[in-house]
Scaffold this active site. Structure first.
Site, short mmCIF file in Angstrom:
data_model
loop_
_atom_site.label_atom_id
_atom_site.label_comp_id
_atom_site.label_asym_id
_atom_site.label_seq_id
_atom_site.Cartn_x
_atom_site.Cartn_y
_atom_site.Cartn_z
N SER A 163 29.95 21.13 37.68
CA SER A 163 29.00 22.14 37.24
C SER A 163 29.70 23.07 36.23
CB SER A 163 28.44 22.90 38.45
OG SER A 163 27.36 23.71 38.08
N HIS A 198 24.66 18.17 36.09
CA HIS A 198 23.31 18.18 36.70
C HIS A 198 22.32 17.43 35.80
CE1 HIS A 198 24.95 21.26 39.34
NE2 HIS A 198 25.22 22.03 38.31
#
Length: 419
Positions: A163, A198
């Site tokens: 992330s 993501h």
């Protein structure tokens, strides 16, 4: 005689000269080899993944170090040194039997005996957690941690993260670090590409494609939450994943059109897992209600159906006698029956049984779907000719991931059976 003596003396000088030249060449070669060894730069290794930390990816980093007990530091700056994230890191470290090192940035000089640089450059690897990428990089630059990370990379310390902990190693990435809209956040540019963690998030994927198409971002790499990419010296090495539905991609612009190349991913499996051909797999693909109500333990399937009907009828008091010896000592003797609502009863009987795995006719696992996006495993031990319940466990997002979980946990269950 004099002539012969002179010839003999000439030979001595000749051989001595050859010896001296050979020795000189040998010394020169040795020095050159030593200099080459001393001047060899360590590989610059980065492992970037799509979601936040998990045990499989941390184990992968451990393996990359090549050490049995490496020093790996978790950096939770992006989550503001969140205590829950730190607890989870400690849990993973305990599970993997490594010491949990943590670098917090919300500190006081009165309580710190080491500088950030002394801490980080003493590590074998650094794992950066998820959160707000923009804030994290702002703090790093204010504290000089950005430069320390560069020193760590050049020193051969492995850099990893997911992330926010992925974007930071690239030129830039798609981030939700600013209010209202997704935006581009610049990273440290250790990798000469753009990044989109993501990637299974449709909004992030769409924006990533738009920004590459508009030339606001270069071609780059994207990863779903449970997939990651290994780079060495700025070059792609391999993609890894926890299951077959999480992947990594190379995204580029060709003739005005976005092209996405799915990278072949290697699924991560614990080294102590049993082999895929060492157990029997039986596909069931039916719901519990498709079977008649029974109370039999002659097969793992019948044992599972029996337990499900007991639960559907609210007869919890009968469960203990159908439980393996390992768990019986941990169960209460005064379990009481209960009235089950029609909704709950239907949910139990609608349980979809996918497949059954049987190892060495002593351990079995029933894989069933427990929610729209997750599978569970119900274990059974064979004791006295009967298949008795050893409890339910979490599986994974897919049947394949759940089966891998069974393979990894089988050694633990076998030890329980042997004892």
């Amino acid at each position: 005689m004099k002539k012969a003596s002179r010839l003999s003396q000439s030979k001595k000088y000749f051989y001595l000269s050859v010896f001296v030249v050979s020795l000189t060449l040998l010394n020169t070669t040795t020095i050159y080899a030593q200099n080459r060894t001393n001047n060899t730069k360590p590989d610059q290794t980065i492992f970037a993944f799509g979601g936040d930390i998990n045990d499989k990816f941390v184990q992968y980093v451990v393996d990359l170090t090549g050490k049995t007990n490496p020093k790996i530091c978790y950096v939770p700056t992006a989550s503001a040194d969140n205590e829950d994230n730190i607890k989870y890191w400690k849990y993973i470290c305990e599970k993997l039997a490594i010491e949990p090192h943590i670098l917090k940035v919300w500190v006081s000089s009165a309580h710190e005996s080491k500088t950030f640089e002394e801490t980080l450059l003493d590590m074998d690897a650094i794992v950066v957690g998820g959160g707000n990428t923009l804030n994290m990089l702002g703090i790093w630059k204010a504290q000089g941690i950005d430069e320390i990370m560069g020193k760590a990379l050049k020193k051969g310390i492995i850099l990893a993260g997911g992330s926010a902990g992925s974007i930071c190693w690239f030129q830039n990435g798609i981030s939700d670090s600013r209010p209202v809209h997704l935006s581009i956040v610049d990273g440290l540019a250790y990798l000469p590409y753009s990044n989109c963690p993501h990637y299974s998030d449709s909004l992030k994927k769409e924006m990533y494609h738009q920004k590459i198409k508009s030339h606001e971002m270069n071609s780059g790499y994207a990863s779903d939450n449970l997939s990651g990419i290994l780079f060495k010296n700025g070059k792609f090495v391999e993609a890894v994943s926890k299951n077959e539905i999480n992947n990594s991609y190379f995204v580029t612009l060709k003739n005005g059109t976005i092209q996405t190349e799915q990278l072949k991913s290697r699924m991560l499996i614990d080294k102590n897992a049993i082999s895929q051909n060492s157990y029997k797999a039986i596909n069931i693909d039916k719901e519990v209600k498709d079977f008649a109500e029974i109370n039999e333990q002659d097969t793992p399937l019948n044992a599972f159906i029996s337990i499900k009907y007991i639960l559907a009828n609210g007869k919890s008091s009968k469960l203990k006698q159908l439980t393996c010896n390992f768990l019986q000592s941990r169960m209460k003797d005064d379990a009481t029956d209960e009235v089950i609502s029609e909704e709950r009863r239907n949910k139990i009987l609608n349980t979809y049984i996918n497949k059954i795995l049987i190892y060495n006719d002593s351990l079995a696992a029933v894989i069933s779907k427990i929610s729209d996006d997750f599978y569970g495993i119900w274990y059974f031990y064979k004791e006295g000719g009967k298949w008795l319940s050893a409890g339910e466990d979490m599986g994974g997002e897919t049947i394949i991931e759940t089966e891998i979980s069974f393979r990894e946990k089988t050694p633990v269950h076998l030890k329980r059976i042997e004892n």
